[in-house]
Design a protein around this motif. Structure first.
Motif, PDB file in Angstrom:
ATOM      1  N   LYS A  44      70.602  41.853  -4.209  1.00  0.00           N
ATOM      2  CA  LYS A  44      70.554  43.285  -3.925  1.00  0.00           C
ATOM      3  C   LYS A  44      69.124  43.802  -3.801  1.00  0.00           C
ATOM      4  O   LYS A  44      68.869  44.747  -3.070  1.00  0.00           O
ATOM      5  CB  LYS A  44      71.300  44.064  -5.011  1.00  0.00           C
ATOM      6  N   HIS A  45      68.216  43.218  -4.576  1.00  0.00           N
ATOM      7  CA  HIS A  45      66.818  43.648  -4.572  1.00  0.00           C
ATOM      8  C   HIS A  45      65.926  42.421  -4.436  1.00  0.00           C
ATOM      9  O   HIS A  45      65.331  41.982  -5.415  1.00  0.00           O
ATOM     10  CB  HIS A  45      66.475  44.389  -5.877  1.00  0.00           C
ATOM     11  N   PRO A  46      65.854  41.877  -3.230  1.00  0.00           N
ATOM     12  CA  PRO A  46      65.073  40.646  -3.071  1.00  0.00           C
ATOM     13  C   PRO A  46      63.616  40.870  -3.464  1.00  0.00           C
ATOM     14  O   PRO A  46      62.959  41.763  -2.959  1.00  0.00           O
ATOM     15  CB  PRO A  46      65.201  40.297  -1.595  1.00  0.00           C
ATOM     16  N   GLY A  47      63.160  40.086  -4.409  1.00  0.00           N
ATOM     17  CA  GLY A  47      61.765  40.157  -4.840  1.00  0.00           C
ATOM     18  C   GLY A  47      61.012  39.005  -4.227  1.00  0.00           C
ATOM     19  O   GLY A  47      61.485  38.344  -3.308  1.00  0.00           O
ATOM     20  N   ASP A  48      59.869  38.758  -4.749  1.00  0.00           N
ATOM     21  CA  ASP A  48      59.108  37.644  -4.222  1.00  0.00           C
ATOM     22  C   ASP A  48      59.648  36.328  -4.797  1.00  0.00           C
ATOM     23  O   ASP A  48      60.297  36.302  -5.828  1.00  0.00           O
ATOM     24  CB  ASP A  48      57.622  37.821  -4.548  1.00  0.00           C
ATOM     25  N   ALA A  49      59.388  35.252  -4.116  1.00  0.00           N
ATOM     26  CA  ALA A  49      59.904  33.940  -4.501  1.00  0.00           C
ATOM     27  C   ALA A  49      59.375  33.505  -5.864  1.00  0.00           C
ATOM     28  O   ALA A  49      60.072  32.823  -6.617  1.00  0.00           O
ATOM     29  CB  ALA A  49      59.548  32.904  -3.448  1.00  0.00           C
ATOM     30  N   VAL A  50      58.185  33.919  -6.208  1.00  0.00           N
ATOM     31  CA  VAL A  50      57.586  33.496  -7.469  1.00  0.00           C
ATOM     32  C   VAL A  50      58.364  34.032  -8.663  1.00  0.00           C
ATOM     33  O   VAL A  50      58.614  33.309  -9.628  1.00  0.00           O
ATOM     34  CB  VAL A  50      56.104  33.925  -7.544  1.00  0.00           C
ATOM     35  N   SER A  51      58.802  35.286  -8.620  1.00  0.00           N
ATOM     36  CA  SER A  51      59.550  35.821  -9.758  1.00  0.00           C
ATOM     37  C   SER A  51      60.902  35.127  -9.888  1.00  0.00           C
ATOM     38  O   SER A  51      61.364  34.867 -10.990  1.00  0.00           O
ATOM     39  CB  SER A  51      59.726  37.334  -9.645  1.00  0.00           C
ATOM     40  N   GLY A  52      61.532  34.791  -8.770  1.00  0.00           N
ATOM     41  CA  GLY A  52      62.788  34.043  -8.822  1.00  0.00           C
ATOM     42  C   GLY A  52      62.586  32.658  -9.406  1.00  0.00           C
ATOM     43  O   GLY A  52      63.403  32.159 -10.185  1.00  0.00           O
ATOM     44  N   MET A  53      61.475  32.031  -9.035  1.00  0.00           N
ATOM     45  CA  MET A  53      61.165  30.716  -9.556  1.00  0.00           C
ATOM     46  C   MET A  53      60.888  30.787 -11.061  1.00  0.00           C
ATOM     47  O   MET A  53      61.316  29.912 -11.825  1.00  0.00           O
ATOM     48  CB  MET A  53      59.940  30.148  -8.830  1.00  0.00           C
ATOM     49  N   ALA A  54      60.215  31.838 -11.483  1.00  0.00           N
ATOM     50  CA  ALA A  54      59.921  32.014 -12.903  1.00  0.00           C
ATOM     51  C   ALA A  54      61.211  32.143 -13.706  1.00  0.00           C
ATOM     52  O   ALA A  54      61.338  31.566 -14.793  1.00  0.00           O
ATOM     53  CB  ALA A  54      59.030  33.229 -13.120  1.00  0.00           C
TER      54      ALA A  54
END
Length: 95
Positions: A44-54
């Motif tokens: 719903k709120h795509p963030g940057d890939a780094v936060s998803g990886m974290a």
């Protein structure tokens, strides 16, 4: 800060969640629910890939130690390949 709450799941979803915990995909049903909510939030709120990886790294850090792959220098990649083959064989055998 964790806050205790109560949810109701269908029998099917509870069994599925318990199976995923048993198989080591998640350390607990609570962490499975948290990961699912995080995944929905990312959609719903795509963030940057780094936060998803974290988030994924944090989830994996919560796994029991026996599910970690030990670092053994030159044999690391061979060990990982063997583990993947074993998991694939187990799936084919219906384990």
């Amino acid at each position: 800060m964790n806050i205790k709450t109560e949810i109701t799941l269908s029998e099917y979803h509870l069994r599925l969640a318990e199976k995923m915990v048993e198989e080591g995909a998640f350390p607990s049903i609570s962490s499975l629910v948290e990961a699912a909510i995080e995944q929905i939030d990312q959609i719903k709120h795509p963030g940057d890939a780094v936060s998803g990886m974290a988030d994924e790294i944090r989830r994996r850090m919560e796994l029991p130690e026996d599910q970690w792959i030990p670092l053994k220098g030159d044999t690391l990649f061979d060990d990982v390949r063997a583990l993947i083959r074993k998991k694939m064989d187990e799936k084919q055998d219906g384990v």
